[in-house]
Each structure stands twice: as C-alpha cells, then as structure tokens.
Design a protein around this motif. Structure first.
Motif, PDB file in Angstrom:
ATOM      1  N   ASP A  21       0.686  -2.327   1.488  1.00  0.00           N
ATOM      2  CA  ASP A  21       1.102  -1.694   2.737  1.00  0.00           C
ATOM      3  C   ASP A  21       2.586  -1.996   2.919  1.00  0.00           C
ATOM      4  N   ASP A  22       3.117  -1.777   4.112  1.00  0.00           N
ATOM      5  CA  ASP A  22       4.554  -1.959   4.324  1.00  0.00           C
ATOM      6  C   ASP A  22       4.999  -3.416   4.209  1.00  0.00           C
ATOM      7  N   ARG A  23       4.082  -4.364   4.171  1.00  0.00           N
ATOM      8  CA  ARG A  23       4.429  -5.776   3.989  1.00  0.00           C
ATOM      9  C   ARG A  23       4.594  -6.140   2.529  1.00  0.00           C
TER      10      ARG A  23
END
Length: 181
Positions: A21-23
């Motif tokens: 994900d965006d992490r």
C-alpha cells in the motif's frame, strides 16, 4: 508464501507474497502452519547473517553431520547470490545431485535446505547480506564440507572465485573422503 518443489527431494524454493500500500509492503517469511503443511521443519533455534564485501566471494559447501544435521532457510536481503545445495543423503533419489538458485533482494525468494544437504553460495554483486534460520545449534565437531570445485559434482559457478576462506578451499574431494552425514 508460494512453495515450489525443486529437482532435489525435500528442498523447496519459497516465493513471498508481498502485500503493498502507500506505506510500502509486508510479507511473511515464515509461517509454522504453512511449513508444516509441506512437511518442512518448523522449529528454529537461531538466525544467522553473513555479509560479504565483494562479488565472487564463495562461502561453502558446508554441512553438519548427524545427530547435529540442520535445516536452513536462506534469504538474500541485500545484493544477489547463487545459492547451491547438494543432496548428501545416500538413501535419497537425488543423492550427490545439486541445484543452484539465484536469491536476491529484488526477487525476495527463500531456499529451504533440508537436513543432509551441503550448502554454499557465491556472491553475484558487491555488498551482499544473507540471513538464514537454522534448526540446530552449530556444533564445530560435526562440521563437514565439500570442495566447491569438486569434479564429481561439476558445479557451474557463474563467476571466478575472488574470495574464499582457507578452510573452504581445503575441503576434501569426494574421491578422497566419502561423504558421511
């Protein structure tokens, strides 16, 4: 994890299944239940790491004799290696056969090395870090090894050896000392 059988009995190549994900990303590198479902060792007593500075460094071919034989789960977390395993179990259909696997920081593959196998690797890049789980404590009196250049094995290493320990360069050829695991 995705488990791939190899040409050597009981050895497995393991692909991680990253979730991102965006992490960044997350992946399991070990799951007791999934390993057990494939008949693999689930109890590990230590985790080791190896750092090699130079491309062409060879470490191996090592094994531990019974009753101290060990399972290893190998993973390259920085750089790239060719990991080679040799089946030393005289009752195995893949006895004295070997197979090599590229493990690197990008493919994130792991190699499951069963008891009774010799194991070694060559670095394919500078600045390599390898980590591995081990199922039995290291026992110096049970240590053995094979010559990386043994003609009976005919392992095709992709590079010239630039760095090797005196001990690894001096293991006996199979014709000199029959393997005893």
């Amino acid at each position: 994890m995705i488990f791939h059988e190899t040409t050597l009995k009981d050895a497995w190549l393991i692909e991680l299944q990253p979730r991102g994900d965006d992490r960044g990303m997350f992946a399991r590198t070990f799951c007791r239940d999934e390993f057990a479902a494939h008949g693999m060792e689930t109890n590990y007593v230590q985790q080791n790491m190896s750092v090699s500075a130079f491309k062409g460094t060879l470490r191996g071919m090592h094994f531990q004799r019974q009753p101290h034989a060990e399972v290893k789960v190998i993973r390259c977390v920085r750089g790239a290696i060719l990991d080679v395993i040799v089946d030393m179990r005289s009752d195995s259909p893949s006895y004295l056969k070997h197979e090599g696997f590229e493990l690197n920081a990008q493919n994130r593959r792991q190699l499951y090395v069963p008891r009774g196998f010799a194991h070694g690797f060559m670095t394919l890049s500078d600045d390599v870090e390898v980590t591995y789980l081990v199922s039995a404590p290291y026992t110096p009196t049970a240590e053995g090894g094979l010559r990386y250049d043994d003609p009976k094995l005919a392992i095709s290493w992709p590079l010239d050896v630039t760095t090797i320990s005196d001990k690894d360069a001096a293991w006996p050829f199979l014709t000199e000392t029959p393997p005893a695991i």
